[in-house]
Design a protein around this motif. Structure first.
Motif, PDB file in Angstrom:
ATOM      1  N   SER A  71       0.829  -1.202   0.000  1.00 24.90           N
ATOM      2  CA  SER A  71       0.000   0.000   0.000  1.00 24.90           C
ATOM      3  C   SER A  71       0.867   1.257   0.000  1.00 24.90           C
ATOM      4  O   SER A  71       0.474   2.292  -0.550  1.00 24.90           O
ATOM      5  N   GLN A  74       1.937   1.634  -3.641  1.00 26.58           N
ATOM      6  CA  GLN A  74       0.793   2.080  -4.438  1.00 26.58           C
ATOM      7  C   GLN A  74       0.472   3.539  -4.163  1.00 26.58           C
ATOM      8  O   GLN A  74       0.176   4.311  -5.083  1.00 26.58           O
ATOM      9  N   SER A  79      -0.358   6.705  -6.609  1.00 24.96           N
ATOM     10  CA  SER A  79      -1.441   7.658  -6.385  1.00 24.96           C
ATOM     11  C   SER A  79      -0.960   9.104  -6.307  1.00 24.96           C
ATOM     12  O   SER A  79      -1.658  10.014  -6.761  1.00 24.96           O
ATOM     13  N   VAL A 102     -13.898  11.814  -9.370  1.00 23.30           N
ATOM     14  CA  VAL A 102     -13.866  10.509  -8.698  1.00 23.30           C
ATOM     15  C   VAL A 102     -12.431  10.010  -8.575  1.00 23.30           C
ATOM     16  O   VAL A 102     -12.011   9.494  -7.526  1.00 23.30           O
ATOM     17  N   LEU A 103     -11.643  10.177  -9.649  1.00 28.22           N
ATOM     18  CA  LEU A 103     -10.252   9.734  -9.637  1.00 28.22           C
ATOM     19  C   LEU A 103      -9.440  10.512  -8.610  1.00 28.22           C
ATOM     20  O   LEU A 103      -8.601   9.941  -7.895  1.00 28.22           O
ATOM     21  N   VAL A 105     -10.584  11.947  -5.848  1.00 29.82           N
ATOM     22  CA  VAL A 105     -11.012  11.534  -4.508  1.00 29.82           C
ATOM     23  C   VAL A 105     -10.383  10.196  -4.121  1.00 29.82           C
ATOM     24  O   VAL A 105      -9.844  10.039  -3.011  1.00 29.82           O
ATOM     25  N   PHE A 106     -10.410   9.230  -5.050  1.00 31.91           N
ATOM     26  CA  PHE A 106      -9.837   7.918  -4.740  1.00 31.91           C
ATOM     27  C   PHE A 106      -8.320   8.006  -4.572  1.00 31.91           C
ATOM     28  O   PHE A 106      -7.741   7.313  -3.725  1.00 31.91           O
ATOM     29  N   SER A 107      -7.658   8.835  -5.370  1.00 27.44           N
ATOM     30  CA  SER A 107      -6.202   8.997  -5.229  1.00 27.44           C
ATOM     31  C   SER A 107      -5.871   9.629  -3.881  1.00 27.44           C
ATOM     32  O   SER A 107      -4.911   9.221  -3.216  1.00 27.44           O
ATOM     33  N   ILE A 109      -7.693   9.465  -1.126  1.00 28.69           N
ATOM     34  CA  ILE A 109      -7.939   8.447  -0.094  1.00 28.69           C
ATOM     35  C   ILE A 109      -6.775   7.453  -0.038  1.00 28.69           C
ATOM     36  O   ILE A 109      -6.312   7.068   1.038  1.00 28.69           O
ATOM     37  N   SER A 110      -6.283   7.040  -1.209  1.00 27.97           N
ATOM     38  CA  SER A 110      -5.161   6.096  -1.265  1.00 27.97           C
ATOM     39  C   SER A 110      -3.915   6.684  -0.629  1.00 27.97           C
ATOM     40  O   SER A 110      -3.224   6.013   0.157  1.00 27.97           O
ATOM     41  N   TYR A 113      -4.432   7.037   3.208  1.00 24.82           N
ATOM     42  CA  TYR A 113      -4.343   5.712   3.836  1.00 24.82           C
ATOM     43  C   TYR A 113      -2.900   5.234   3.887  1.00 24.82           C
ATOM     44  O   TYR A 113      -2.445   4.704   4.909  1.00 24.82           O
ATOM     45  N   THR A 147      -3.716  14.240   5.977  1.00 22.76           N
ATOM     46  CA  THR A 147      -4.555  14.805   4.914  1.00 22.76           C
ATOM     47  C   THR A 147      -4.205  16.260   4.650  1.00 22.76           C
ATOM     48  O   THR A 147      -4.041  16.677   3.490  1.00 22.76           O
TER      49      THR A 147
END
Length: 348
Positions: A71, A74, A79, A102-103, A105-107, A109-110, A113, A147
């Protein structure tokens, strides 16, 4: 090599087979392989805990550790570039389609995390003898800290790149190369040799490949946020186990200076890419967000770190050292007149 050999797929299938095997046996585990001993702080006292580790549990723990480290790769090598690219395109085009949103937001979050896991792994590596549990409040503090740090840092990089275009490439490349070669320069200056006991099956070339890969990942993490670890290539563990306040303070001081310089470049030379938004307000908000992230970081290490009782010095002590050299001078200067006065009185 992990990805080329379909490592995630194979690990997932093996974990499912292990769970199915245990389910068929009614949860009965085979005889344990070894005993694991860990220390745990309970009400400020160290308590030694032992438990049995079976074949299945050991295999699943190995897969879990592998996924945690994957992770990191990644998040920071996949990301972060993706998120930076999408933010740059959004800034230039001044529009945000649904797919790109959407991309992004997911990046984000990745990356968040991965950065949160980076902190947890750093604590586990530094305090390997202890069993560590992070509560919801600690995880929330780390998540807010990471964040704000990553978002403000990447936005500043994007605004700086949008302002200077290709002229920004040498600065960013030099920044990355300094982080990349810093561990190797320290390794060369120490006069140490490449460690041979990283893995039993590794040749000298394999060890060198591992060191280069770890260094690239380390540079990728530090380019966007603090890695929470300091590489030490001369050691078989590859990391500095002590709590290095100086390294952390130096990192955030340099990053804050860099961010201020890049924000000033955007403010004075930036083109009007953000419609009717004021550049001064954007610059101020980004710097404040980065400072707030530093505040949450200090809050975590001072009050929420699970093993803060083991620190020989805490954040307050380190901040106090900045002024500790000034106070003795003041005392000496203040004491000298009193001595002279006493001498004059005795003479009189």
């Amino acid at each position: 090599m992990h990805l080329i050999l379909l490592g995630p797929v194979i690990r997932c299938l093996e974990a499912m087979i292990k769970y199915l095997t245990l389910w068929k046996k009614g949860g009965q585990e085979e005889p344990y392989v070894s005993l694991t001993r860990k220390k745990m702080l309970i009400n400020g006292e160290e308590v030694l805990i032992e438990w049995e580790v079976g074949h299945s549990i050991r295999t699943l723990a190995m897969h879990r550790s592998a996924y945690k480290r994957m992770s990191q790769i990644q998040a920071f090598l996949g990301s972060v570039p993706q998120l930076t690219c999408q933010l740059y395109v959004t800034l230039i085009s001044a529009e945000v389609p649904l797919g790109r949103a959407v991309l992004i937001v997911f990046s984000l979050i990745s990356v968040t995390y991965g950065a949160t896991l980076c902190n947890m792994l750093a604590i586990q590596i530094k305090y390997d003898d202890y069993k560590i549990r992070l509560g919801p409040l600690e995880v929330l503090c780390i998540t807010i800290w990471r964040t704000l740090e990553i978002t403000s840092r990447l936005m500043i990089l994007v605004l700086f790149s949008a302002t200077l275009k290709l002229k920004a490439v040498p600065f960013l490349l030099l920044n990355f190369l300094i982080i990349l070669f810093e561990p190797w320069v320290k390794f060369w200056r120490s006069g140490a040799h490449i460690p041979n006991n990283i893995e039993k099956n590794f040749s000298r070339l394999g060890t060198l490949v591992v060191l280069i890969s770890v260094t690239i990942l380390y540079a990728g993490i530090n380019f966007s946020c603090w890695s929470a670890l300091q590489l030490k290539l001369a050691d078989s563990d590859l990391v500095e186990k002590g709590q290095n306040w100086g390294h952390m303070g130096l990192h955030y001081s340099v990053r804050l200076l860099e961010n201020v310089i890049m924000v000033l470049v955007f403010k004075f030379f930036g083109v009007k890419v953000l419609l009717n938004y004021c550049h001064s307000l954007i610059a101020l908000q980004l710097i404040i967000a980065y400072l707030i992230s530093i505040g949450f970081m200090l809050l975590f290490f001072q009050y929420l770190h699970p093993l803060r009782s083991l620190f020989t010095h805490n954040v307050v002590d380190y901040l106090h050292c900045v002024c500790c050299y000034q106070h003795p001078r003041d005392r000496v200067e203040n004491s000298e007149p009193s001595v002279d006065a006493e001498t004059r009185q005795s003479i009189v």
